[in-house]
Design an enzyme around this catalytic site. Structure first.
Site, PDB file in Angstrom:
ATOM      1  N   ARG A 123     -16.842  17.054  13.675  1.00 51.03           N
ATOM      2  CA  ARG A 123     -17.278  17.509  15.000  1.00 51.03           C
ATOM      3  C   ARG A 123     -18.057  18.830  14.895  1.00 51.03           C
ATOM      4  O   ARG A 123     -19.034  19.044  15.606  1.00 51.03           O
ATOM      5  CB  ARG A 123     -16.066  17.663  15.911  1.00 51.03           C
ATOM      6  CG  ARG A 123     -16.423  17.800  17.373  1.00 51.03           C
ATOM      7  CD  ARG A 123     -15.177  17.873  18.222  1.00 51.03           C
ATOM      8  NE  ARG A 123     -14.672  16.566  18.604  1.00 51.03           N
ATOM      9  CZ  ARG A 123     -15.278  15.747  19.464  1.00 51.03           C
ATOM     10  NH1 ARG A 123     -16.448  16.067  19.984  1.00 51.03           N
ATOM     11  NH2 ARG A 123     -14.735  14.609  19.791  1.00 51.03           N
ATOM     12  N   GLY A 146       0.833  -1.205   0.000  1.00 50.07           N
ATOM     13  CA  GLY A 146       0.000   0.000   0.000  1.00 50.07           C
ATOM     14  C   GLY A 146       0.863   1.249   0.000  1.00 50.07           C
ATOM     15  O   GLY A 146       1.897   1.288   0.658  1.00 50.07           O
ATOM     16  N   THR A 189       4.146   2.224   5.965  1.00 51.57           N
ATOM     17  CA  THR A 189       2.751   1.769   5.909  1.00 51.57           C
ATOM     18  C   THR A 189       1.945   2.593   6.892  1.00 51.57           C
ATOM     19  O   THR A 189       2.386   2.790   8.039  1.00 51.57           O
ATOM     20  CB  THR A 189       2.606   0.263   6.228  1.00 51.57           C
ATOM     21  OG1 THR A 189       1.224  -0.023   6.453  1.00 51.57           O
ATOM     22  CG2 THR A 189       3.385  -0.167   7.464  1.00 51.57           C
ATOM     23  N   ASP A 193       4.990  -5.040   6.028  1.00 54.71           N
ATOM     24  CA  ASP A 193       5.373  -6.389   6.456  1.00 54.71           C
ATOM     25  C   ASP A 193       5.430  -7.396   5.295  1.00 54.71           C
ATOM     26  O   ASP A 193       6.377  -8.164   5.163  1.00 54.71           O
ATOM     27  CB  ASP A 193       4.345  -6.824   7.517  1.00 54.71           C
ATOM     28  CG  ASP A 193       4.534  -8.240   7.961  1.00 54.71           C
ATOM     29  OD1 ASP A 193       5.388  -8.456   8.817  1.00 54.71           O
ATOM     30  OD2 ASP A 193       3.839  -9.132   7.416  1.00 54.71           O
ATOM     31  N   ARG A 247      -7.041  -2.858   9.235  1.00 51.97           N
ATOM     32  CA  ARG A 247      -7.701  -4.175   9.136  1.00 51.97           C
ATOM     33  C   ARG A 247      -7.378  -5.056  10.335  1.00 51.97           C
ATOM     34  O   ARG A 247      -8.225  -5.746  10.854  1.00 51.97           O
ATOM     35  CB  ARG A 247      -7.258  -4.884   7.852  1.00 51.97           C
ATOM     36  CG  ARG A 247      -8.099  -4.568   6.647  1.00 51.97           C
ATOM     37  CD  ARG A 247      -7.807  -5.552   5.542  1.00 51.97           C
ATOM     38  NE  ARG A 247      -6.379  -5.669   5.287  1.00 51.97           N
ATOM     39  CZ  ARG A 247      -5.702  -4.989   4.368  1.00 51.97           C
ATOM     40  NH1 ARG A 247      -6.341  -4.151   3.592  1.00 51.97           N
ATOM     41  NH2 ARG A 247      -4.417  -5.160   4.200  1.00 51.97           N
ATOM     42  N   ASP A 274       2.079  -1.134  11.705  1.00 53.94           N
ATOM     43  CA  ASP A 274       1.954  -2.453  12.341  1.00 53.94           C
ATOM     44  C   ASP A 274       3.235  -3.294  12.221  1.00 53.94           C
ATOM     45  O   ASP A 274       3.167  -4.513  12.110  1.00 53.94           O
ATOM     46  CB  ASP A 274       0.760  -3.211  11.732  1.00 53.94           C
ATOM     47  CG  ASP A 274       0.879  -3.366  10.230  1.00 53.94           C
ATOM     48  OD1 ASP A 274       1.816  -2.805   9.635  1.00 53.94           O
ATOM     49  OD2 ASP A 274       0.030  -4.053   9.638  1.00 53.94           O
ATOM     50  N   ASP A 295      -0.546   1.793   8.448  1.00 55.37           N
ATOM     51  CA  ASP A 295      -1.076   0.965   9.545  1.00 55.37           C
ATOM     52  C   ASP A 295      -0.172   0.959  10.780  1.00 55.37           C
ATOM     53  O   ASP A 295      -0.614   0.603  11.863  1.00 55.37           O
ATOM     54  CB  ASP A 295      -1.274  -0.484   9.071  1.00 55.37           C
ATOM     55  CG  ASP A 295      -2.416  -0.598   8.088  1.00 55.37           C
ATOM     56  OD1 ASP A 295      -3.250   0.322   8.049  1.00 55.37           O
ATOM     57  OD2 ASP A 295      -2.482  -1.600   7.358  1.00 55.37           O
ATOM     58  N   ARG A 317       0.729  -4.748  -5.775  1.00 59.35           N
ATOM     59  CA  ARG A 317       0.778  -6.034  -5.075  1.00 59.35           C
ATOM     60  C   ARG A 317       1.059  -7.053  -6.174  1.00 59.35           C
ATOM     61  O   ARG A 317       0.496  -6.970  -7.259  1.00 59.35           O
ATOM     62  CB  ARG A 317      -0.537  -6.311  -4.375  1.00 59.35           C
ATOM     63  CG  ARG A 317      -0.960  -5.117  -3.518  1.00 59.35           C
ATOM     64  CD  ARG A 317      -1.705  -5.497  -2.290  1.00 59.35           C
ATOM     65  NE  ARG A 317      -2.283  -4.309  -1.663  1.00 59.35           N
ATOM     66  CZ  ARG A 317      -1.821  -3.751  -0.542  1.00 59.35           C
ATOM     67  NH1 ARG A 317      -0.801  -4.270   0.087  1.00 59.35           N
ATOM     68  NH2 ARG A 317      -2.406  -2.682  -0.042  1.00 59.35           N
TER      69      ARG A 317
HETATM   70  P1  ATP Z   1       0.722  -2.689   3.542  1.00 58.65           P
HETATM   71  O1  ATP Z   1       1.047  -2.862   5.014  1.00 58.65           O
HETATM   72  O2  ATP Z   1       0.541  -1.265   3.187  1.00 58.65           O
HETATM   73  O3  ATP Z   1      -0.389  -3.574   3.079  1.00 58.65           O
HETATM   74  P2  ATP Z   1       2.660  -4.581   2.599  1.00 58.65           P
HETATM   75  O4  ATP Z   1       4.068  -4.424   2.168  1.00 58.65           O
HETATM   76  O5  ATP Z   1       2.422  -5.396   3.853  1.00 58.65           O
HETATM   77  O6  ATP Z   1       2.053  -3.134   2.721  1.00 58.65           O
HETATM   78  P3  ATP Z   1       1.499  -6.687   0.941  1.00 58.65           P
HETATM   79  O7  ATP Z   1       0.450  -6.576  -0.096  1.00 58.65           O
HETATM   80  O8  ATP Z   1       1.249  -7.567   2.109  1.00 58.65           O
HETATM   81  O9  ATP Z   1       1.809  -5.178   1.381  1.00 58.65           O
HETATM   82  O10 ATP Z   1       2.864  -7.188   0.242  1.00 58.65           O
HETATM   83  C1  ATP Z   1       3.368  -6.553  -0.919  1.00 58.65           C
HETATM   84  C2  ATP Z   1       3.916  -7.593  -1.868  1.00 58.65           C
HETATM   85  O11 ATP Z   1       5.005  -8.290  -1.223  1.00 58.65           O
HETATM   86  C3  ATP Z   1       2.950  -8.706  -2.265  1.00 58.65           C
HETATM   87  O12 ATP Z   1       2.116  -8.318  -3.322  1.00 58.65           O
HETATM   88  C4  ATP Z   1       3.902  -9.810  -2.682  1.00 58.65           C
HETATM   89  O13 ATP Z   1       4.358  -9.624  -3.991  1.00 58.65           O
HETATM   90  C5  ATP Z   1       5.070  -9.628  -1.709  1.00 58.65           C
HETATM   91  N1  ATP Z   1       4.916 -10.587  -0.585  1.00 58.65           N
HETATM   92  C6  ATP Z   1       4.033 -10.524   0.438  1.00 58.65           C
HETATM   93  N2  ATP Z   1       4.136 -11.603   1.243  1.00 58.65           N
HETATM   94  C7  ATP Z   1       5.109 -12.379   0.716  1.00 58.65           C
HETATM   95  C8  ATP Z   1       5.675 -13.651   1.070  1.00 58.65           C
HETATM   96  N3  ATP Z   1       5.273 -14.320   2.152  1.00 58.65           N
HETATM   97  N4  ATP Z   1       6.648 -14.150   0.270  1.00 58.65           N
HETATM   98  C9  ATP Z   1       7.075 -13.471  -0.819  1.00 58.65           C
HETATM   99  N5  ATP Z   1       6.577 -12.280  -1.195  1.00 58.65           N
HETATM  100  C10 ATP Z   1       5.613 -11.732  -0.456  1.00 58.65           C
END
Ligand code: ATP
Length: 319
Positions: free
Chosen positions: A154, A11, A125, A103, A171, A129, A127, A72
């Site tokens: 408000r 994101g 991010t 993450d 979420r 988190d 979030d 993504r």
């Molecule tokens: P946000 O917290 O804003 O959602 P994020 O980095 O956690 O950001 P994700 O959509 O969870 O966003 O992950 C981004 C991309 O990272 C995924 O589309 C995927 O390509 C890759 N990714 C996520 N999890 C894995 C995993 N376990 N192994 C390999 N690649 C991953």
């Protein structure tokens, strides 16, 4: 090390551009060639690479979103997708990579680290988190955006003597709801970390009604329940005038706050230093007042702590 690359993933978050800018300029300062990859992991698979120069990041520090675009990539979750991405990096002789994201992006970054490509993470991010960083890039801006929305709602809530139920992003975590709720003086804050008690929310409203207060703001993190449903329930039980507002994606945009720009500059610069020092499989975080490197492993095995002190304080101050 001669060639390094940077991308944004997951994101989008305000301050990602300030982080890209810092990676580019710090790399050039150290005499490295720096490349930008478009659309995160998908860009590695699709070979979307651009050489970055000092001017490539001019006039971007104050902009929300990300000039490198983000995506993504379900394809990167597959062994074939990962092999394509790794082969591309090897082919381009990219020796180090800075991944700016959340993450999930760090889980992808670890795959590249395990394949022998030096990879570091910079947490971005809204979030907030991620463990071992008190702040992620974008969180402060999102909290300010929500606080501003509460201020505006408000005004109308007070004028019409209405109750507003406002749904915010989160979420799996209630960090935005908690901090914006504290800053905006929300009467109730509903988060996924705490059990949701509608009776308690209604008792608070009743308490307000008894002292002549007919306006209130109830903040709900999306992971804790639907604001529409909660609004309907309160209306049914209390027969009060309720309005529901879902803030949605506007929380992701906007010019980053000074805090987020400074944080992004510091963490991204640290990420480049880590690569130069030969560190890989780690994140540059801001933890307990220090810029610090933490391994992805430690980050995956821990959760960002919920601030229960602030949660209790927000409840006390809203009596
Ligand atoms: P946000 O917290 O804003 O959602 P994020 O980095 O956690 O950001 P994700 O959509 O969870 O966003 O992950 C981004 C991309 O990272 C995924 O589309 C995927 O390509 C890759 N990714 C996520 N999890 C894995 C995993 N376990 N192994 C390999 N690649 C991953």
């Amino acid at each position: 090390m001669k060639n390094i690359a940077v991308f944004t993933s997951g994101g989008d978050a305000p301050g990602m551009n300030a982080a890209v800018r810092a990676v580019v300029r710090k790399s050039i300062f150290h005499g490295l060639n720096i490349y930008g990859i478009k659309r995160g992991f998908q860009g590695l698979i699709n070979h979307e690479i651009v050489p970055m120069e000092l001017g490539s990041v001019a006039d971007t520090i104050h902009r929300g979103g990300t000039i490198l675009l983000t995506a993504r990539s379900p394809e990167f979750l597959t062994a074939e997708g990962q092999a394509k991405a790794i082969a591309f990096l090897q082919d381009q002789q990219i020796e180090g990579l800075v991944v700016i994201g959340g993450d999930g992006s760090f889980r992808g970054a670890r795959v590249l680290h395990d394949a022998g490509i030096m990879t570091v993470g910079v947490p971005a991010t809204i979030d907030n988190d991620i463990a071992f960083t008190d702040h992620c890039i974008g969180f402060d801006t999102a909290v300010n955006t929500v606080t501003d929305a509460i201020n505006k709602l408000r005004d109308t809530a007070t004028s019409h003597e209405r109750i507003y139920v406002i749904e915010v992003m989160g979420r799996d975590s209630g960090h935005i709801a908690l901090q914006a709720g504290l800053a905006g003086g929300a009467e109730s804050i509903i988060v996924p970390e705490a059990p949701f008690d509608l009776t308690e929310v209604c008792n608070r409203l009743q308490h307000g009604v008894e002292r002549g207060k007919l306006h209130s703001v109830i903040l709900v993190a999306e992971g804790a329940g639907s604001a529409i449903h909660i609004g309907d329930e309160i209306k049914r039980i209390m027969q009060l005038d309720i309005r529901v507002t879902i803030l949605g994606h506007l929380q992701r945009g906007g010019t980053p706050t000074a805090f987020d720009r400074i944080l992004a500059s510091r963490l991204a610069a640290k990420g480049v230093d880590m690569l130069i020092e030969g560190k890989s499989g780690m994140m540059a975080g801001y933890y307990k007042g220090e810029i610090k490197a933490t391994s992805f492993e430690d980050i995956f095995n821990n959760n960002q702590e919920f601030n229960w002190e602030d949660y209790k304080l927000a409840s006390i101050l809203a009596i």
